[in-house]
Each structure stands twice: as structure tokens, then as C-alpha cells.
Enzyme design. Structure first.
Site, PDB file in Angstrom:
ATOM      1  N   HIS A 105       0.864  -1.186   0.000  1.00 22.76           N
ATOM      2  CA  HIS A 105       0.000   0.000   0.000  1.00 22.76           C
ATOM      3  C   HIS A 105       0.896   1.230   0.000  1.00 22.76           C
ATOM      4  CE1 HIS A 105      -3.645  -2.332   0.959  1.00 22.76           C
ATOM      5  NE2 HIS A 105      -2.797  -3.112   1.598  1.00 22.76           N
ATOM      6  N   LYS A 162      -7.815  -6.660  -7.818  1.00 22.56           N
ATOM      7  CA  LYS A 162      -7.908  -6.948  -6.393  1.00 22.56           C
ATOM      8  C   LYS A 162      -9.359  -7.108  -5.964  1.00 22.56           C
ATOM      9  CE  LYS A 162      -6.702  -7.479  -2.163  1.00 22.56           C
ATOM     10  NZ  LYS A 162      -5.708  -6.953  -1.263  1.00 22.56           N
ATOM     11  N   HIS A 198      -8.382 -10.633  -1.015  1.00 25.79           N
ATOM     12  CA  HIS A 198      -8.371 -10.446   0.427  1.00 25.79           C
ATOM     13  C   HIS A 198      -9.230 -11.597   0.943  1.00 25.79           C
ATOM     14  CE1 HIS A 198      -8.024  -8.099   4.221  1.00 25.79           C
ATOM     15  NE2 HIS A 198      -8.925  -9.020   4.531  1.00 25.79           N
ATOM     16  N   HIS A 223      -1.750 -12.243   1.828  1.00 30.00           N
ATOM     17  CA  HIS A 223      -1.448 -12.207   3.263  1.00 30.00           C
ATOM     18  C   HIS A 223      -2.111 -13.335   4.056  1.00 30.00           C
ATOM     19  CE1 HIS A 223      -5.217 -10.021   3.029  1.00 30.00           C
ATOM     20  NE2 HIS A 223      -4.668  -8.873   2.709  1.00 30.00           N
ATOM     21  N   LEU A 260      -5.293  -6.409   9.229  1.00 30.04           N
ATOM     22  CA  LEU A 260      -6.245  -7.422   8.775  1.00 30.04           C
ATOM     23  C   LEU A 260      -5.630  -8.195   7.618  1.00 30.04           C
ATOM     24  CD1 LEU A 260      -9.582  -5.423   9.044  1.00 30.04           C
ATOM     25  CD2 LEU A 260      -8.931  -7.450  10.364  1.00 30.04           C
ATOM     26  N   ASP A 279       2.350  -6.312   2.592  1.00 27.76           N
ATOM     27  CA  ASP A 279       1.115  -5.658   3.035  1.00 27.76           C
ATOM     28  C   ASP A 279       1.447  -4.447   3.911  1.00 27.76           C
ATOM     29  OD1 ASP A 279      -1.584  -5.134   3.239  1.00 27.76           O
ATOM     30  OD2 ASP A 279      -1.935  -6.589   4.840  1.00 27.76           O
ATOM     31  N   ALA A 281      -6.813  -0.554  10.721  1.00 23.71           N
ATOM     32  CA  ALA A 281      -6.038  -1.786  10.504  1.00 23.71           C
ATOM     33  C   ALA A 281      -4.914  -1.498   9.526  1.00 23.71           C
ATOM     34  CB  ALA A 281      -6.949  -2.859   9.935  1.00 23.71           C
TER      35      ALA A 281
HETATM   36  C1  NCD Z   1      -4.756  -2.489   4.629  1.00 22.92           C
HETATM   37  C2  NCD Z   1      -4.808  -0.969   4.485  1.00 22.92           C
HETATM   38  O1  NCD Z   1      -4.636  -0.261   5.488  1.00 22.92           O
HETATM   39  O2  NCD Z   1      -4.976  -0.488   3.360  1.00 22.92           O
HETATM   40  N1  NCD Z   1      -4.815  -2.828   6.025  1.00 22.92           N
HETATM   41  C3  NCD Z   1      -4.395  -3.980   6.596  1.00 22.92           C
HETATM   42  O3  NCD Z   1      -4.619  -4.158   7.800  1.00 22.92           O
HETATM   43  N2  NCD Z   1      -3.737  -4.895   5.934  1.00 22.92           N
HETATM   44  C4  NCD Z   1      -5.840  -3.120   3.843  1.00 22.92           C
HETATM   45  C5  NCD Z   1      -5.682  -4.610   3.676  1.00 22.92           C
HETATM   46  O4  NCD Z   1      -4.813  -5.075   2.939  1.00 22.92           O
HETATM   47  O5  NCD Z   1      -6.440  -5.345   4.319  1.00 22.92           O
HETATM   48 ZN    ZN Z   2      -3.140  -5.093   1.980  1.00 27.35          ZN
END
Ligand code: NCD
Ligand code: ZN
Length: 347
Positions: A15, A99, A136, A174, A219, A247, A263
Site C-alpha cells: 500500500h 484486487k 483479500h 497475506h 487485517l 502488506d 487496521a
Molecule cells: C490495509 C490498508 O490499510 O490499506 N490494512 C491492513 O490491515 N492490511 C488493507 C488490507 O490489505 O487489508
Molecule cells: Zn493489503
């Protein structure tokens, strides 16, 4: 001093955010990785190839001089994504995957898919053209315990999906459970999984050590120790269907340290070093290159990176916080020691 050189790794789940936040975090990934699959969950989400190209340009504009980092773009599947968009994606060299977020399952997933039946025609076009679907892999049902959401996803969504679309290329993103490890191992070569550093390093106790720890919340949520061990075994096995995806998901400190904290864990500042710690602890440093640099590229049909990076066994202190636009982020393992250091990068 102990040292290893491996082909430059790629991050197959990242991200990068947008605007000032993007400018803050991009350098961390670009220093370590040659390429990264960039998640489309911006606000509003990146739902078309055209938007993905616009986002790619903003990333390119933020890269430090001389960097050869390549963002591999993705689009966000919604109930309204049409097969035509898949054709546009297939014809474009910069956009690589789609995605799938079950609606509401995680950060900025509100516009995700409400019911998988709604996107069958689009999935059919993906199966035909070989465009990977990145999942996801959790259900978002209030009546399913949060620790069971991945396992229930395997039963209710993933298994029937693979039955229906036998040629669909799938990355189960993940993964966090022993069940997911087994499912991927037994699956066809069209199925692969990414594993994050936090799910290899920590179990769910980390979330509650002497109080609630929002910086360990992501998450899918951290799971029991037995699951962590199964993930480590899968990562260090060299098995072609498991590869690196951090992630890394930055959120401003105030959004994490909050009555309803977001998250996402930021790991891009030390990603490859943290993976090296995991592989070393498992006595499998010799398998790091497959997991970090080969398996993912092979799955995505990309050339393996030619450049090398070097990691040295050298303790360094991870900063307590890092700049994040106008705010700050608390990185994974903030204020603690990292045992491996990247001493020569791929640039
Ligand atoms: C991710 C986010 O913040 O964009 N958060 C996470 O807890 N991994 C979104 C995701 O991949 O679930
Ligand atoms: Zn992610």
C-alpha cells in the site's frame, strides 16, 4: 561478519497511499525492492485502467532521481467492473492484476464486491486472459468470529470459485493460518499466496502484551502461535507457491492510537531485513532468495531481477517514528533492534 547477497526482491503486496503520504513512504520500498504490486484501495478506489495509469504516474513523479523502482499497478474489483475493463488491462503493460475485497472487509473496502455472483462475467474474462485475481481472503460476516474469517473464506468462497473457474490465476493475499497454507500447497500451480513479515514474526499475543497494542493490528488479524509456525514453515520451504508480500499499510499515528484504530502495519522501512531475521531464526537463510526474489516473479510471469542486494548481520535501531505527510507513522518494531541490515541496494 555474516553477509548474504540475493537477487533484488520484489514486494507483491504493497500500500503506497497517495499525495504527501505517498511521498513519505515510497522511498522505503524503492530502496529495497525492484518492483511492487501496488494496492488500489485509495479513497476513492482505483477502479479503471485509466485511473491506475494516473496513479502510476503520481508514483513515478515521486521517485527519487535515478531509482529504477517499478510500480506494478492493480485495479479494484467492484460489483460494476465489466469484462471490457479486463480487456483494457490485459492490453496494458503497466497494470497487472485485479484486487478483490469482500465489501467492507478492511480499510477502504466499502466499494468491494457484495456478492461474487455479480462479477462472474468479469472473472470469466480474467480466467480466459490469465489476469491474476488477488484475494483479500476473509469473509465479512458479523456472525463469523474474526479469527475464523480466513478459514470460512476458503470453504465458502475460494473453493467454489476455483471449481467454477479452473484456469483463473489466484493470489491468496497475506495468508495467516495453517488451513490456508495447506490449501495452497494442495492447490494447482495457478494458486499462490503472499506472506507478510508481521504474520511470520508475531502471534496474536502481541496485540495484548501488557495492554492493547494498536500498532500490531492489521487485517487479517494476527493468529495463534501454531499458525505462525505453519506460515514460517511454508515461507522457508522454498515451495514455488509462497512468496513475499509485505502488506505494508501505513496509517497516521493518531488514526491507529484511537478508540477505533485503523487496521494496517507499516513494515516497508525494514521489510527485507525483517524477513531475513525470520529465515535466519528458522536456519533457512539459503531459502530467502526463492521466497523474496524468484517465486513471485515466476508466478506473475515477470523476468527475475538481475541486480543483487547485500544484507549484513549487523544490529541497528529501528526509529521510534517516521514522517508521514504532516503526521507520523510508528513502524513495525519501532525502537527495537533489527539484526540484519541492507548494506548494498539494487540501485
Ligand atoms: C490495509 C490498508 O490499510 O490499506 N490494512 C491492513 O490491515 N492490511 C488493507 C488490507 O490489505 O487489508
Ligand atoms: Zn493489503
Amino acid at each position: 561478519m555474516k553477509e548474504i547477497s540475493i537477487s533484488q526482491p520484489d514486494d507483491f503486496h504493497l500500500h503506497l497511499r497517495d499525495g504527501p503520504a505517498l511521498a513519505s513512504v515510497l522511498v522505503d520500498s524503492a530502496r529495497q525492492f525492484a518492483r511492487a504490486i501496488v494496492m488500489p484501495n485509495l479513497e476513492p478506489p482505483v477502479v479503471t485502467v485509466e485511473q491506475a495509469l494516473g496513479y502510476r504516474q503520481r508514483i513515478m513523479d515521486c521517485l527519487p532521481e535515478g531509482s529504477s523502482f517499478e510500480p506494478l499497478m492493480t485495479i479494484y474489483l467492484t460489483d460494476n467492473t465489466r469484462p471490457d475493463e479486463i480487456r483494457r488491462l490485459y492490453e496494458n503493460e503497466y497494470v497487472h492484476a485485479v484486487k478483490y475485497y469482500p465489501a467492507g472487509v478492511t480499510t477502504n473496502a466499502e466499494q468491494g464486491v457484495t456478492n461474487i455472483d455479480k462479477v462472474y462475467a468479469t472473472l470469466e474474462a480474467m480466467a480466459e486472459s490469465g489476469v491474476p485475481l488477488l484475494l483479500h481472503g476473509e469473509v465479512n460476516d458479523a456472525d463469523v468470529d474474526i479469527f475464523d474469517r480466513e478459514q470460512v473464506f476458503i470453504e465458502k468462497i475460494l473453493t467454489p470459485l476455483m471449481e467454477r473457474f479452473k484456469d483463473l490465476r489466484i493470489v491468496f493475499e497475506h495468508i495467516t493460518t495453517e488451513q490456508a497454507v495447506q490449501f495452497v500447497k494442495q492447490g494447482p500451480a495457478t494458486l499462490a499466496a503472499t506472506i507478510t513479515p508481521q504474520h511470520l514474526l508475531y502471534n496474536r499475543n502481541a496485540l495484548f502484551e501488557n495492554g492493547i497494542r494498536p500498532h500490531y493490528y492489521c487485517l487479517p488479524v494476527l493468529k495463534r502461535e501454531a499458525h505462525r509456525q505453519a506460515l514460517v514453515a511454508a515461507a522457508v520451504s522454498g515451495h514455488a507457491q509462497f512468496f513475499l508480500g509485505t502488506d505494508s499499510a501505513p496509517h497516521a499515528r493518531h488514526a491507529k492510537e484511537n478508540a477505533c484504530g485503523c487496521a494496517g502495519i507499516y513494515s516497508a522501512h525494514a521489510a527485507i531485513e525483517l524477513y531475513a531475521e525470520v529465515f535466519e531464526q528458522a536456519g533457512s537463510l539459503d531459502q530467502l532468495e526463492k521466497f523474496a526474489s524468484f517465486n513471485g516473479a515466476d508466478f506473475y510471469g515477470l523476468a527475475r531481477n538481475k541486480r543483487k542486494i547485500t544484507l549484513q548481520q549487523q544490529a541497528w535501531l529501528i526509529p521510534d517514528s517516521l514522517a508521514f505527510g504532516e503526521s507520523e507513522i510508528i513502524p513495525l518494531k519501532a525502537g527495537e533492534t533489527c539484526r540484519w541490515k541492507l548494506v548494498a541496494d539494487g540501485n
